[in-house]
Write a protein that holds these residues in place. Structure first.
Motif, PDB file in Angstrom:
ATOM      1  N   LEU A 141       0.871  -1.126   0.185  1.00 41.86           N
ATOM      2  CA  LEU A 141       0.029   0.060  -0.191  1.00 41.86           C
ATOM      3  C   LEU A 141       1.107   1.254  -0.032  1.00 41.86           C
ATOM      4  O   LEU A 141       1.669   1.562   0.949  1.00 41.86           O
ATOM      5  CB  LEU A 141      -1.081  -0.121   1.150  1.00 41.86           C
ATOM      6  CG  LEU A 141      -2.061   1.155   1.347  1.00 41.86           C
ATOM      7  CD1 LEU A 141      -2.914   1.314   0.064  1.00 41.86           C
ATOM      8  CD2 LEU A 141      -2.549   1.142   2.601  1.00 41.86           C
ATOM      9  N   CYS A 201      -3.672   1.521   9.422  1.00 39.41           N
ATOM     10  CA  CYS A 201      -2.788   0.651   9.183  1.00 39.41           C
ATOM     11  C   CYS A 201      -2.026   0.086  10.397  1.00 39.41           C
ATOM     12  O   CYS A 201      -1.204  -0.677  10.156  1.00 39.41           O
ATOM     13  CB  CYS A 201      -1.575   1.456   8.319  1.00 39.41           C
ATOM     14  SG  CYS A 201      -2.206   1.773   7.013  1.00 39.41           S
ATOM     15  N   LEU A 224      -5.461  -5.014   1.873  1.00 41.77           N
ATOM     16  CA  LEU A 224      -4.782  -3.499   1.519  1.00 41.77           C
ATOM     17  C   LEU A 224      -6.147  -2.690   0.903  1.00 41.77           C
ATOM     18  O   LEU A 224      -5.859  -1.501   0.867  1.00 41.77           O
ATOM     19  CB  LEU A 224      -3.477  -3.755   0.941  1.00 41.77           C
ATOM     20  CG  LEU A 224      -2.710  -4.451   1.283  1.00 41.77           C
ATOM     21  CD1 LEU A 224      -1.191  -4.306   0.552  1.00 41.77           C
ATOM     22  CD2 LEU A 224      -2.135  -3.476   2.625  1.00 41.77           C
ATOM     23  N   GLU A 225      -6.855  -3.472   0.276  1.00 41.45           N
ATOM     24  CA  GLU A 225      -8.019  -2.684  -0.535  1.00 41.45           C
ATOM     25  C   GLU A 225      -8.887  -2.102   0.299  1.00 41.45           C
ATOM     26  O   GLU A 225      -9.244  -0.937   0.050  1.00 41.45           O
ATOM     27  CB  GLU A 225      -8.488  -3.823  -1.324  1.00 41.45           C
ATOM     28  CG  GLU A 225      -9.475  -3.096  -2.500  1.00 41.45           C
ATOM     29  CD  GLU A 225     -10.242  -4.195  -3.406  1.00 41.45           C
ATOM     30  OE1 GLU A 225     -10.674  -3.754  -4.515  1.00 41.45           O
ATOM     31  OE2 GLU A 225     -10.248  -5.258  -3.039  1.00 41.45           O
ATOM     32  N   SER A 238      -6.841   0.808   1.763  1.00 38.12           N
ATOM     33  CA  SER A 238      -6.967   2.053   0.644  1.00 38.12           C
ATOM     34  C   SER A 238      -7.989   2.814   0.552  1.00 38.12           C
ATOM     35  O   SER A 238      -8.149   3.916   0.383  1.00 38.12           O
ATOM     36  CB  SER A 238      -6.442   1.234  -0.622  1.00 38.12           C
ATOM     37  OG  SER A 238      -6.559   2.126  -1.598  1.00 38.12           O
ATOM     38  N   ILE A 269      -2.301   0.453  -4.516  1.00 36.75           N
ATOM     39  CA  ILE A 269      -1.848  -0.726  -4.265  1.00 36.75           C
ATOM     40  C   ILE A 269      -0.895  -1.448  -5.364  1.00 36.75           C
ATOM     41  O   ILE A 269      -1.197  -1.478  -6.590  1.00 36.75           O
ATOM     42  CB  ILE A 269      -3.026  -1.903  -3.923  1.00 36.75           C
ATOM     43  CG1 ILE A 269      -3.753  -1.076  -2.726  1.00 36.75           C
ATOM     44  CG2 ILE A 269      -2.594  -3.240  -3.515  1.00 36.75           C
ATOM     45  CD1 ILE A 269      -5.135  -2.195  -2.698  1.00 36.75           C
TER      46      ILE A 269
END
Length: 91
Positions: free
Chosen positions: A23, A44, A74-75, A78, A90
């Protein structure tokens, strides 16, 4: 003598390689250090020092990988960061 029969079983091990993604956070002229640090801590799971270091790297280098892991995880991160005004991608 009786001959012994030995049976050998072949065991196949299947491993699934999970590709790690990164990311990436990009610098901008809009968000404050405090805002970025706060989001890195909340979203995070950074500690304060790690979040500050990432914010500093982004400021001086233009971008920084702030998290690595599976794409699906991570999506979500994000999306939250982007919804809060940060520029991310990403890889």
């Amino acid at each position: 003598m009786n001959p012994k029969t030995i049976t050998i079983k072949k065991i196949e091990v299947k491993e699934e390689a999970v590709k790690e993604h990164h990311l990436i956070l990009f610098n901008d002229d809009i968000n404050t250090f405090e805002h970025v640090i706060e989001l890195l801590i909340k979203v995070c799971d950074h500690d304060a020092i790690q979040a500050e270091q990432c914010a500093t790297l982004v400021h001086f280098s233009g971008k920084c990988a702030v998290k690595k892991g599976e794409y699906a995880v991570l999506e979500i991160m994000s999306g939250i960061l982007a919804d809060n005004g940060l520029t991310v991608e990403i890889n």
